[in-house]
Design a protein around this motif. Structure first.
Motif, PDB file in Angstrom:
ATOM      1  N   VAL A  36       0.859  -1.185   0.000  1.00 55.78           N
ATOM      2  CA  VAL A  36       0.000   0.000   0.000  1.00 55.78           C
ATOM      3  C   VAL A  36       0.894   1.233   0.000  1.00 55.78           C
ATOM      4  N   SER A  37       0.696   2.109  -1.001  1.00 62.05           N
ATOM      5  CA  SER A  37       1.501   3.331  -1.117  1.00 62.05           C
ATOM      6  C   SER A  37       0.582   4.546  -1.134  1.00 62.05           C
ATOM      7  N   GLN A  38       0.937   5.548  -0.336  1.00 62.18           N
ATOM      8  CA  GLN A  38       0.166   6.789  -0.307  1.00 62.18           C
ATOM      9  C   GLN A  38       0.473   7.626  -1.545  1.00 62.18           C
ATOM     10  N   LYS A  39      -0.573   8.078  -2.223  1.00 61.62           N
ATOM     11  CA  LYS A  39      -0.364   8.929  -3.392  1.00 61.62           C
ATOM     12  C   LYS A  39       0.247  10.255  -2.959  1.00 61.62           C
ATOM     13  N   LEU A  40       1.165  10.759  -3.758  1.00 59.57           N
ATOM     14  CA  LEU A  40       1.851  11.999  -3.427  1.00 59.57           C
ATOM     15  C   LEU A  40       0.877  13.171  -3.364  1.00 59.57           C
ATOM     16  N   SER A  41      -0.198  13.049  -4.131  1.00 60.41           N
ATOM     17  CA  SER A  41      -1.221  14.101  -4.132  1.00 60.41           C
ATOM     18  C   SER A  41      -2.042  14.099  -2.849  1.00 60.41           C
ATOM     19  N   GLY A  42      -1.946  12.991  -2.090  1.00 60.56           N
ATOM     20  CA  GLY A  42      -2.701  12.892  -0.846  1.00 60.56           C
ATOM     21  C   GLY A  42      -4.154  12.544  -1.032  1.00 60.56           C
ATOM     22  N   THR A  43      -4.529  12.168  -2.234  1.00 62.05           N
ATOM     23  CA  THR A  43      -5.942  11.905  -2.534  1.00 62.05           C
ATOM     24  C   THR A  43      -6.322  10.433  -2.441  1.00 62.05           C
ATOM     25  N   GLY A  44      -5.413   9.572  -2.101  1.00 65.98           N
ATOM     26  CA  GLY A  44      -5.736   8.154  -2.024  1.00 65.98           C
ATOM     27  C   GLY A  44      -4.498   7.290  -1.933  1.00 65.98           C
ATOM     28  N   GLU A  45      -4.695   6.003  -2.190  1.00 65.04           N
ATOM     29  CA  GLU A  45      -3.608   5.042  -2.074  1.00 65.04           C
ATOM     30  C   GLU A  45      -3.576   4.097  -3.283  1.00 65.04           C
ATOM     31  N   GLN A 116      13.883   2.577   0.455  1.00 69.51           N
ATOM     32  CA  GLN A 116      15.240   3.009   0.133  1.00 69.51           C
ATOM     33  C   GLN A 116      15.370   3.308  -1.356  1.00 69.51           C
ATOM     34  N   ILE A 117      14.730   2.491  -2.185  1.00 67.39           N
ATOM     35  CA  ILE A 117      14.764   2.742  -3.631  1.00 67.39           C
ATOM     36  C   ILE A 117      14.026   4.028  -3.959  1.00 67.39           C
ATOM     37  N   ALA A 118      12.832   4.196  -3.376  1.00 65.89           N
ATOM     38  CA  ALA A 118      12.016   5.379  -3.660  1.00 65.89           C
ATOM     39  C   ALA A 118      12.694   6.667  -3.202  1.00 65.89           C
ATOM     40  N   ALA A 119      13.562   6.560  -2.188  1.00 67.62           N
ATOM     41  CA  ALA A 119      14.249   7.744  -1.663  1.00 67.62           C
ATOM     42  C   ALA A 119      15.564   8.025  -2.377  1.00 67.62           C
ATOM     43  N   HIS A 120      15.981   7.110  -3.265  1.00 63.04           N
ATOM     44  CA  HIS A 120      17.279   7.262  -3.929  1.00 63.04           C
ATOM     45  C   HIS A 120      17.160   8.209  -5.118  1.00 63.04           C
ATOM     46  N   SER A 121      18.066   9.164  -5.209  1.00 67.69           N
ATOM     47  CA  SER A 121      17.997  10.198  -6.243  1.00 67.69           C
ATOM     48  C   SER A 121      18.159   9.656  -7.654  1.00 67.69           C
ATOM     49  N   ILE A 122      18.871   8.540  -7.807  1.00 65.45           N
ATOM     50  CA  ILE A 122      19.081   7.945  -9.129  1.00 65.45           C
ATOM     51  C   ILE A 122      18.093   6.829  -9.405  1.00 65.45           C
ATOM     52  N   LEU A 123      17.968   5.903  -8.481  1.00 66.10           N
ATOM     53  CA  LEU A 123      17.138   4.710  -8.700  1.00 66.10           C
ATOM     54  C   LEU A 123      15.652   5.035  -8.807  1.00 66.10           C
ATOM     55  N   SER A 124      15.200   6.036  -8.074  1.00 62.88           N
ATOM     56  CA  SER A 124      13.772   6.358  -8.084  1.00 62.88           C
ATOM     57  C   SER A 124      13.302   6.887  -9.432  1.00 62.88           C
ATOM     58  N   LYS A 125      14.232   7.297 -10.307  1.00 59.93           N
ATOM     59  CA  LYS A 125      13.866   7.836 -11.617  1.00 59.93           C
ATOM     60  C   LYS A 125      13.573   6.741 -12.644  1.00 59.93           C
ATOM     61  N   ASN A 126      13.914   5.507 -12.288  1.00 62.95           N
ATOM     62  CA  ASN A 126      13.658   4.403 -13.220  1.00 62.95           C
ATOM     63  C   ASN A 126      12.156   4.133 -13.300  1.00 62.95           C
ATOM     64  N   LYS A 127      11.633   4.055 -14.498  1.00 59.02           N
ATOM     65  CA  LYS A 127      10.194   3.871 -14.693  1.00 59.02           C
ATOM     66  C   LYS A 127       9.676   2.589 -14.053  1.00 59.02           C
ATOM     67  N   ALA A 128      10.551   1.581 -13.921  1.00 61.74           N
ATOM     68  CA  ALA A 128      10.138   0.312 -13.327  1.00 61.74           C
ATOM     69  C   ALA A 128       9.661   0.488 -11.888  1.00 61.74           C
ATOM     70  N   VAL A 129      10.222   1.461 -11.168  1.00 69.94           N
ATOM     71  CA  VAL A 129       9.833   1.699  -9.780  1.00 69.94           C
ATOM     72  C   VAL A 129       8.392   2.188  -9.707  1.00 69.94           C
ATOM     73  N   GLU A 130       8.059   3.154 -10.561  1.00 70.83           N
ATOM     74  CA  GLU A 130       6.695   3.675 -10.610  1.00 70.83           C
ATOM     75  C   GLU A 130       5.699   2.578 -10.980  1.00 70.83           C
ATOM     76  N   ILE A 131       6.053   1.780 -11.970  1.00 67.65           N
ATOM     77  CA  ILE A 131       5.163   0.699 -12.404  1.00 67.65           C
ATOM     78  C   ILE A 131       4.981  -0.331 -11.293  1.00 67.65           C
ATOM     79  N   PHE A 132       6.058  -0.689 -10.636  1.00 61.59           N
ATOM     80  CA  PHE A 132       6.002  -1.695  -9.574  1.00 61.59           C
ATOM     81  C   PHE A 132       5.065  -1.265  -8.450  1.00 61.59           C
ATOM     82  N   LEU A 133       5.107   0.010  -8.090  1.00 62.20           N
ATOM     83  CA  LEU A 133       4.354   0.503  -6.936  1.00 62.20           C
ATOM     84  C   LEU A 133       2.907   0.889  -7.252  1.00 62.20           C
TER      85      LEU A 133
END
Length: 369
Positions: A36-45, A116-133
């Protein structure tokens, strides 16, 4: 099934601090983890279900970013070893603290990996992270192409490079320190695991003794038998309280300092891998320089280009590696400090609760006397 991921810059739409592995579902021998991940917009999960193979899919996409300058200097967040239902003794030993209890420690380790991945300045930019979450579809199970992070081939083919003398004293010192710290962290985690497992055994023994005391209870009107039975019942309650106390102490050890030491040990190994990758590139660079010096005039220009490319790549790796080491050293101190504070707080609370309960037992036994 998800589409083939292209390694492009992507901005995460989730709050990196609110990524939680909330539950594990068992279906035969397979495990599914609910994230479960909180949306950055704060509007849901976002709610997604992921198997361990999906975590490996994500890790491999992060490993394969060869087009990202300096990627080999990144200390990759370590993915825990694969957990199994009814795991063998060998697997349980490999998991250590993550194999104790139910599944909370393991879920916490996966949660830390994702944060840790989501907080990493380089790794978090990989599109696979967004898709995974965020994607409701499971990731593709396709094999990611072989790359510089293939650990098995790396261990076999590049082992001889581990002892190569470094040209930069900063990195040579860091390699020496890491070698010591990795061994100490592993030993500390193993010894603390022994303590926890001993506490669990003591808790089980107290529970067995508590149950056995009930077997001494005898019915009848005889006053001596009644007094003896009453004493057995009260002692049974005391040992049951001891069982609960020791169980709580062991659980506190696992959820705080145990997980902290486990993560420290796995991160030291991750730093060792990064330093080794850089050493391998150093050997390649030195080889490229020698080839350029010895090259015949007809091949001189080509060899010089190879040398310049190797120097540029190595400079990128060193720059990223120094930033990663500085970040890691600060983070590991904070992480261990937090684990120690939580450990002390939980054990103090457990001790106060147990002391109050044992005092009640003591007063009851005095009353019986």
């Amino acid at each position: 099934m998800m589409e083939e991921v292209k390694e492009v810059t992507s901005t995460l739409s989730v709050d990196r601090h609110n990524i939680n592995v909330t539950e594990v579902l068992k279906d035969g021998d397979s495990l599914t983890f609910l994230i479960v991940s909180q949306k950055l917009s704060g509007t849901g999960e976002y709610h997604v279900a992921r198997a361990y193979d999906d975590f490996e899919w994500l890790q491999q996409h992060l490993f394969s970013q060869e087009d990202v300058p300096g990627i080999q200097g990144v200390i990759f967040p370590p993915l825990p070893a694969k957990a199994q239902v009814n795991a063998s003794a060998k697997v349980m030993k490999q998991l250590g603290f993550l194999g104790l209890g139910e599944w909370q420690p393991y879920c916490k380790a996966l949660e830390t990996f994702l944060r840790q991945i989501a907080a990493h300045s380089i790794l978090s930019k990989n599109k696979a992270v967004e898709i995974f979450l965020t994607s409701s579809d499971p990731p593709g199970r396709q094999r990611v192409r072989k790359n510089i992070f293939n650990r098995l081939s790396q261990a076999v083919e590049e082992k001889r490079k581990e002892g190569h003398k470094d040209v930069d004293q900063f990195f040579q010192t860091e390699r020496d320190h890491n070698l010591v710290l990795a061994g100490c962290a592993k030993t500390a985690a193993e010894r603390f695991l022994d303590v926890v497992q001993t506490e669990q055994k003591i808790a089980v023994a107290c529970g067995h003794f508590s149950a056995a005391l009930h077997l001494c209870v005898e019915p009848g009107e005889d006053s001596d038998k009644q007094a003896f039975s009453k004493a057995c019942v009260k002692l049974s309650e005391v040992f049951d309280s001891m069982k609960k106390n020791m169980t709580s102490v062991a659980e506190n050890n696992v959820s705080t300092l145990g997980l902290g030491l486990d993560l420290e040990s796995r991160y030291q190994e991750a730093e060792k891998e990064m330093l080794f990758r850089r050493t391998c590139k150093l050997v390649e660079l030195e080889s490229a320089r020698r080839n350029a010096e010895k090259a015949k005039p007809v091949k001189k220009a080509a060899m010089e280009e190879v040398k310049k490319a190797a120097e540029t790549e190595f400079d990128h790796i060193c720059g990223v590696a120094k930033q990663e080491i500085a970040r890691f050293q600060g983070a590991r101190v904070e992480m261990l400090q937090q684990a120690l504070v939580q450990w002390c707080e939980k054990q103090l609370l457990t001790a106060k609760e147990s002391a109050e309960q044992f005092n009640q037992h003591l007063q009851a036994l005095r009353g019986m006397a």
